[in-house]
Design an enzyme around this catalytic site. Structure first.
Site, PDB file in Angstrom:
ATOM      1  N   CYS A 128      11.696   9.998  -6.994  1.00 58.10           N
ATOM      2  CA  CYS A 128      11.470   8.638  -7.477  1.00 58.10           C
ATOM      3  C   CYS A 128      10.328   8.580  -8.484  1.00 58.10           C
ATOM      4  O   CYS A 128      10.185   7.617  -9.208  1.00 58.10           O
ATOM      5  CB  CYS A 128      11.255   7.665  -6.328  1.00 58.10           C
TER       6      CYS A 128
ATOM      7  N   ARG B 159       9.661  11.271 -10.724  1.00 60.00           N
ATOM      8  CA  ARG B 159       9.866  12.122 -11.894  1.00 60.00           C
ATOM      9  C   ARG B 159      11.309  12.603 -12.002  1.00 60.00           C
ATOM     10  O   ARG B 159      12.006  12.734 -10.989  1.00 60.00           O
ATOM     11  CB  ARG B 159       8.941  13.327 -11.865  1.00 60.00           C
TER      12      ARG B 159
ATOM     13  N   ALA C 223      -2.428 -13.725   9.117  1.00 55.26           N
ATOM     14  CA  ALA C 223      -1.195 -13.353   8.442  1.00 55.26           C
ATOM     15  C   ALA C 223      -1.427 -12.640   7.120  1.00 55.26           C
ATOM     16  O   ALA C 223      -0.639 -12.739   6.198  1.00 55.26           O
ATOM     17  CB  ALA C 223      -0.325 -14.596   8.223  1.00 55.26           C
TER      18      ALA C 223
ATOM     19  N   LYS D  37      -1.515  -9.758   4.225  1.00 54.63           N
ATOM     20  CA  LYS D  37      -0.468  -8.807   3.880  1.00 54.63           C
ATOM     21  C   LYS D  37      -0.832  -7.396   4.361  1.00 54.63           C
ATOM     22  O   LYS D  37      -0.003  -6.657   4.898  1.00 54.63           O
ATOM     23  CB  LYS D  37      -0.276  -8.814   2.365  1.00 54.63           C
TER      24      LYS D  37
END
Lengths: 280, 444
Positions: free
Chosen positions: B51, B53, B183, B185
């Site tokens: 993902c 290269r 809450a 992230k």
């Protein structure tokens, strides 16, 4: 002969300790841990041979004094450690316990084991005494490993709590693992120690006509302390306080074994009775 | 002249929008590989597609066909491509395999991906003896880097640090509970990472019950009312705190109460909020472990700089392996030099014998003629005996110097030697340390 073989065993123990410590410092060297375990097994076997020679040379009386007793405790500790390593991969624990085993061998190497084997007293033939000596030694061995685990707990706790995350943090096992290990060892040790205490009182009664001896005081204190630890665990107390008390308990054992001998005529325990019986 | 070419794009040169156009997997990749191999002048080819290269390694006449491989898929890709050849291409592969070129230096997956790429190329029969030797050297390099440096050690993200910390306190989290307080992230990310340690209960609490419910669904936990925070914490072993509150939500008094209820079982607070939500004084209580964002960041920084330091040593390993690879190639040149030398010497022997026989051959019988030929051969053999042994030794030990010197000393035509070795792809001189030793043809 016994001492010669014992010295070989000590040498192999030292190599094993060195390998484990190397693995502790450089965990990348996987082979060091493997070599450490192999050497420990060899040392354990050589040590067993030395004990065998000792038995045939001195008729088992050598375990009744400090040197032989400590050597025996070392042997049992090494055996218990090997058993433990079979079930749990804890090379870090070995890095702490194998040096301890080595320390236990020192008196036996420098001194002469059979110095007073001429006077094997009548009481030695009591089965209760044999039970007493072997359980006492086994108890010391198990508490010695618990000592190592508790020491590791305290070191790791200092890292985790002090937010150091240094070398020890990555190499030592988790607090949970160490705490549980210490607790289990303390339980096993206490059970064995209880047998040693009861048989000890019985034998003392027979040998000296009185169960009382300063050694007994220490043994009872140790028993009380470890019982308190087991009780505390039922109450959910664990961690730092538990580890510190485990260390204290082992320190008391060591003091009673070494310290009481430093003061002559204080205790009749540990082989002295042999000479006294002979003198009487 | 066939050489090693690398053309590719990576997270360093192309945004994800371009990279995803080249996301080749399975059959597509195999087909692309076979198509590339069939192009003119391409001897061997391998495609490394991850993902981060897409790189094509090929032994070819030029980089044209390899470039076309990319441009056929995405005509606009030209500006994002980089190309390297000979030794630089080999160095690049070694660095990639050793995870020195990765987004997170030292990450573990890349070596497996390179191995996969090689496996695919050899299954599709597009990788020959050269790529095989190159890749094996790359794998050996990566292994050395991993075992000889600390490049893979230490956590490189906050949630990874949280996992490491919790592991050192609780071992694993089997049968334990995690609570997500607030809450944020980061909190959700860490909770997910921690759940991977085997926690069987995840609780979520928030001032707003709706958000608690939504987040609980997201992390696979169960929502709890904010008012029962004390009771919740009493059941919890690891609390991840990240509320938007401007002051301490978890105070020493609260923790004292909680610890009493839970009979002083160990408890860990991870405070991901800025400003902090957990009073640092909480961590002073026995069996309570409290960490804030700064503590975790410090670990991330420490392990990143440790990795950077390890990367320096890793680069040295890459250079050493590159040299060894070049030396191996040079050593393979020893046998061709030896053959050329013998051929040349035998030709001289034959010519001289013929000349002698022409002059005095009439006075000799058959036996005499044979003796002259035999003598010429014997002289050549005696003279070349030691050089032959030495060159064979050099071929075996990988000493690159001797073949070159021998070629120079005996005046062997370089091309003869080179052509004799079809597996000799990189005529470029090897790196500095062996440069002096590579006196083989193409250097002169």
């Amino acid at each position: 002969m016994t001492v010669v073989v014992l010295r070989i065993a000590a040498l192999v123990y030292a190599l094993s300790a060195a390998a484990y410590v190397l693995h502790f410092i450089r965990p990348r060297y996987q082979r060091a841990a493997t070599a450490g375990q192999a050497l420990l097994t060899v040392a354990f076997l050589v040590h067993a041979v030395s004990i065998g020679f000792g038995c045939s040379e001195f008729g088992g009386a050598e375990f009744f004094n400090l040197r032989g007793g400590l050597g025996m405790a070392s042997w049992l500790a090494a055996g218990a450690l090997l058993l433990l390593l079979r079930f749990q991969r804890l090379p870090a624990l070995a890095a702490f316990v194998v040096p301890l085993v080595l320390v236990g061998l020192v008196p036996g190497i420098v001194g002469n084991i059979g110095s007073h084997h001429e006077a094997v007293p009548e009481v030695v033939r009591l089965p209760a005494l044999k039970l007493h000596v072997s359980t006492a030694i086994a108890g010391v061995a198990v508490f010695a490993i618990a000592f190592g685990a508790a020491l590791m707990y305290l070191l790791q706790e200092r890292e985790v709590k002090g937010k150091r995350f240094g070398v020890l943090f990555t190499r030592l096992p988790s607090l949970q693992t160490l705490d549980q290990l210490t607790q289990r060892l303390v339980r096993v040790g206490l059970a064995v120690w209880s047998v040693a205490l009861v048989t000890g009182m019985f034998v003392a009664e027979k040998a000296w006509g009185k169960p009382w001896d300063p050694q007994l005081l220490f043994a009872v204190v140790v028993w009380g302390l470890y019982s308190a630890l087991v009780w505390m665990r039922q109450q959910g107390i664990h961690g730092r306080r538990y580890a510190v008390l485990t260390l204290v308990g082992f320190a008391i054992i060591m003091t009673s074994m070494l310290g009481l001998r430093a003061v002559p005529e204080l205790s009749q325990h540990q082989g002295d009775f042999g000479r006294k019986e002979a003198m009487r | 002249m066939k050489r090693l070419y690398l053309v590719g794009l990576s997270h360093k040169t192309a945004p994800i929008a371009v990279r995803e156009r080249f996301a080749l997997t399975g059959e597509t990749l195999k087909d692309a590989l076979t198509a590339l191999h069939r192009r003119d002048g391409v001897d061997e080819a391998m495609v490394l597609s991850t993902c981060n290269r897409v790189e094509v390694y090929a032994r070819a006449e030029s980089d044209g066909p390899v470039r076309r491989f990319f441009l056929d898929i995405e005509p606009e890709a030209g500006g994002h491509l980089y190309a390297k050849l000979h030794e630089d291409a080999a160095r690049h592969l070694f660095r990639v395999a050793a995870s020195l070129d990765s987004m997170v230096v030292g990450e573990q997956q890349i070596l497996g991906q390179v191995k996969e790429a090689y496996g695919l190329a050899s299954a599709a029969e597009t990788a020959g003896s050269f790529l095989s030797r190159l890749c094996n050297r790359a794998f050996a390099t990566a292994k050395r880097v991993r075992t000889e440096t600390d490049i893979g050690r230490g956590a490189t993200s906050v949630s990874q640090v949280a996992v490491e910390l919790v592991e050192k306190i609780f071992g694993d989290l089997k049968g334990r509970a995690i609570a997500l307080v607030g809450a944020g992230k980061m909190g959700a990310l860490s909770a997910k990472a921690l759940a991977s340690l085997g926690a069987n209960r995840v609780f979520v609490t928030n001032r707003s019950p709706e958000r608690a419910r939504a987040l609980a669904e997201q992390v696979g936990g169960s929502p709890r009312p904010w008012e029962e925070l004390t009771e919740l914490l009493a059941e919890t072993d690891v609390a991840i705190v990240s509320t938007g509150a401007p002051s301490y939500v978890i105070t020493p008094e609260l923790v004292k109460k909680v610890m009493k209820v839970r009979r002083h079982r160990s408890m860990c607070f991870i405070d991901l909020a800025v400003p902090r939500n957990v009073d640092p004084a909480c961590g002073e209580q026995a069996d309570v472990y409290a960490y804030d964002m700064d503590d975790l960041d410090r670990v991330v920084h420490a392990s990143k700089s440790a990795r950077a330091e390890a990367a320096l040593r890793a680069e040295a390993i890459v250079e050493a392996e590159l040299m060894a690879f070049a030396a191996e190639r040079e050593a393979r040149a020893a046998l061709p030099v030896l053959h050329a030398l013998r051929r040349q010497a035998e030709a001289i022997a034959r010519a001289e014998a013929a000349r002698t026989l022409q002059r005095v051959g009439g006075k000799l019988d058959d036996k005499g003629r044979q003796s002259v030929e035999a003598m010429a051969k014997a002289i050549v053999n005696k003279l070349l005996h030691l050089p032959t042994v030495r060159l064979k030794d050099a071929a075996q030990s990988g000493d690159p110097a001797l073949p070159g010197l021998a070629a120079q000393l005996f005046g062997i035509e370089p091309e003869a030697a080179v052509e004799a070795d079809p597996a000799r792809p990189l005529p470029a001189p090897p790196p500095a340390a062996v440069a002096g030793a590579t006196s083989l043809p193409e250097n002169r």
